[in-house]
Design an enzyme around this catalytic site. Structure first.
Site, PDB file in Angstrom:
ATOM      1  N   ASN A 150      -1.527 -13.859 -49.439  1.00 18.66           N
ATOM      2  CA  ASN A 150      -0.456 -13.931 -48.453  1.00 18.66           C
ATOM      3  C   ASN A 150       0.261 -12.587 -48.495  1.00 18.66           C
ATOM      4  O   ASN A 150       0.953 -12.267 -49.461  1.00 18.66           O
ATOM      5  CB  ASN A 150       0.512 -15.076 -48.768  1.00 18.66           C
ATOM      6  CG  ASN A 150       1.657 -15.151 -47.768  1.00 18.66           C
ATOM      7  OD1 ASN A 150       2.172 -14.131 -47.310  1.00 18.66           O
ATOM      8  ND2 ASN A 150       2.090 -16.354 -47.438  1.00 18.66           N
TER       9      ASN A 150
ATOM     10  N   GLU B 262      -0.271 -15.165 -43.434  1.00 20.52           N
ATOM     11  CA  GLU B 262       1.021 -14.640 -42.960  1.00 20.52           C
ATOM     12  C   GLU B 262       0.877 -13.190 -42.495  1.00 20.52           C
ATOM     13  O   GLU B 262       1.604 -12.304 -42.931  1.00 20.52           O
ATOM     14  CB  GLU B 262       2.111 -14.794 -44.035  1.00 20.52           C
ATOM     15  CG  GLU B 262       3.488 -14.898 -43.394  1.00 20.52           C
ATOM     16  CD  GLU B 262       4.609 -15.256 -44.369  1.00 20.52           C
ATOM     17  OE1 GLU B 262       5.747 -15.313 -43.902  1.00 20.52           O
ATOM     18  OE2 GLU B 262       4.347 -15.491 -45.561  1.00 20.52           O
TER      19      GLU B 262
ATOM     20  N   ASP C 191       5.458 -10.551 -51.560  1.00 28.83           N
ATOM     21  CA  ASP C 191       6.068 -11.438 -52.554  1.00 28.83           C
ATOM     22  C   ASP C 191       5.024 -12.331 -53.214  1.00 28.83           C
ATOM     23  O   ASP C 191       5.320 -13.019 -54.189  1.00 28.83           O
ATOM     24  CB  ASP C 191       7.209 -12.265 -51.953  1.00 28.83           C
ATOM     25  CG  ASP C 191       6.839 -12.993 -50.676  1.00 28.83           C
ATOM     26  OD1 ASP C 191       5.759 -12.722 -50.106  1.00 28.83           O
ATOM     27  OD2 ASP C 191       7.637 -13.831 -50.209  1.00 28.83           O
TER      28      ASP C 191
ATOM     29  N   ASP D 194      -2.569 -19.777 -49.010  1.00 27.43           N
ATOM     30  CA  ASP D 194      -1.242 -20.134 -49.481  1.00 27.43           C
ATOM     31  C   ASP D 194      -1.047 -21.604 -49.152  1.00 27.43           C
ATOM     32  O   ASP D 194      -0.831 -21.976 -48.006  1.00 27.43           O
ATOM     33  CB  ASP D 194      -0.200 -19.257 -48.774  1.00 27.43           C
ATOM     34  CG  ASP D 194       1.227 -19.629 -49.138  1.00 27.43           C
ATOM     35  OD1 ASP D 194       1.421 -20.588 -49.908  1.00 27.43           O
ATOM     36  OD2 ASP D 194       2.158 -18.972 -48.627  1.00 27.43           O
TER      37      ASP D 194
ATOM     38  N   TYR E  96      -3.155 -21.189 -44.028  1.00 28.48           N
ATOM     39  CA  TYR E  96      -1.760 -20.941 -44.400  1.00 28.48           C
ATOM     40  C   TYR E  96      -1.001 -22.234 -44.129  1.00 28.48           C
ATOM     41  O   TYR E  96      -0.674 -22.548 -42.995  1.00 28.48           O
ATOM     42  CB  TYR E  96      -1.208 -19.766 -43.579  1.00 28.48           C
ATOM     43  CG  TYR E  96       0.241 -19.450 -43.817  1.00 28.48           C
ATOM     44  CD1 TYR E  96       0.821 -19.613 -45.075  1.00 28.48           C
ATOM     45  CD2 TYR E  96       1.044 -18.975 -42.783  1.00 28.48           C
ATOM     46  CE1 TYR E  96       2.157 -19.325 -45.296  1.00 28.48           C
ATOM     47  CE2 TYR E  96       2.375 -18.678 -42.990  1.00 28.48           C
ATOM     48  CZ  TYR E  96       2.928 -18.850 -44.241  1.00 28.48           C
ATOM     49  OH  TYR E  96       4.255 -18.563 -44.456  1.00 28.48           O
TER      50      TYR E  96
ATOM     51  N   ASN F  52       1.312 -23.502 -50.368  1.00 29.11           N
ATOM     52  CA  ASN F  52       2.743 -23.835 -50.359  1.00 29.11           C
ATOM     53  C   ASN F  52       3.080 -25.060 -51.213  1.00 29.11           C
ATOM     54  O   ASN F  52       3.942 -25.863 -50.846  1.00 29.11           O
ATOM     55  CB  ASN F  52       3.242 -24.008 -48.920  1.00 29.11           C
ATOM     56  CG  ASN F  52       4.002 -22.769 -48.447  1.00 29.11           C
ATOM     57  OD1 ASN F  52       4.802 -22.205 -49.188  1.00 29.11           O
ATOM     58  ND2 ASN F  52       3.735 -22.342 -47.215  1.00 29.11           N
TER      59      ASN F  52
END
Length: 248
Positions: A7, A35, A239, A142, A103, A144
């Site tokens: 990501n 992303e 990040d 990702d 994602y 999440n």
């Protein structure tokens, strides 16, 4: 075969922070990006040995996925089911496997989007099972969610927050129980303190106060082919950091 998932939190920004150099250094056969926050053609990515596939959100500057592949696929699918407007999935078909880059939607503060997230999870699992009935699946992205307490630095204070709610963790348990393997935990079941995402606040990365929310998940029958799984926390530019899977 080596796969990378990352990501990048905005591909155009990441290009200015060494993205191409990092990817050339890792030299994977497949690079899966989440992303991207861009439409196809908005940036030049200097990886000429790779085929490029972009899936962009209808809303500009939001979400988006991409895959860079050294081998041309048999077929390409963008998104799945009714989840077509946020650019959250690319599926490449090869002779021996499907590569699925996703994602997963964030449930957001106060779990405002949890209902949609639950539907996404159920629809994705059903879709993966359809693919898995034809040939093995390699899923990455990702996701999440930190699945277990070992997967984040501060589980007690984050319980019921987005990414560590009982509902999201339960859906990951359901996915793995449906015939899929979390490759990193398969190889390193008890290894703590290794994360793939850190908040930009409170110097979280310096303190390694992170979460493992980026995954490679494969059909159970690929377990014998798992050579290694890595989390490249030495790579900066987002990040998140890249995660890697090596299969024989």
């Amino acid at each position: 075969m080596r796969f990378i998932s990352w990501n990048v939190n905005g591909l155009r920004a990441c290009l200015g922070k060494g993205f191409v150099e990092s990817m050339k250094g890792l030299d994977a056969d497949f690079i899966c990006i989440q992303e991207t926050k861009m439409q196809e053609g908005q940036a030049e990515v200097d990886l000429p040995e790779y085929e490029e596939f972009f899936c962009s959100a209808e809303k500009k500057g939001y979400s988006g996925t991409a895959i860079f592949a050294k081998e041309k696929p048999l077929s390409v699918q963008y998104n799945f089911g009714e989840h077509t407007d946020e650019g959250r999935g690319i599926i490449l078909e090869y002779k021996d496997f499907y590569l699925v880059n996703v994602y997963v939607p964030n449930s957001q503060d106060g779990l405002k989007r949890l209902d949609y997230r639950m539907k996404w999870e159920d629809d994705l699992r059903a879709f993966l099972l359809e693919l898995d009935a034809k040939k093995p699946v390699i899923l990455c992205g990702d996701m999440n969610v930190a699945h277990e307490e070992i997967d984040l630095k501060n589980p007690k204070t984050n319980h019921k927050n987005a990414g560590f709610s009982d509902e999201e963790r339960g859906k990951m348990t359901e996915l793995l129980g449906a015939g899929f393997t979390d490759t990193y935990r398969y190889l390193y079941p008890d290894l703590a303190g290794v994360y793939s995402w850190w908040s930009y606040r409170f110097h979280a990365r310096d303190k390694n106060a992170g979460w493992r929310i980026d995954y490679f998940i494969v059909s159970d029958r690929l377990q014998p082919q798992i050579v290694d799984a890595k989390i490249h926390n030495e790579v900066f530019g987002s990040d998140h950091c890249p995660v890697e899977l090596e299969l024989k």
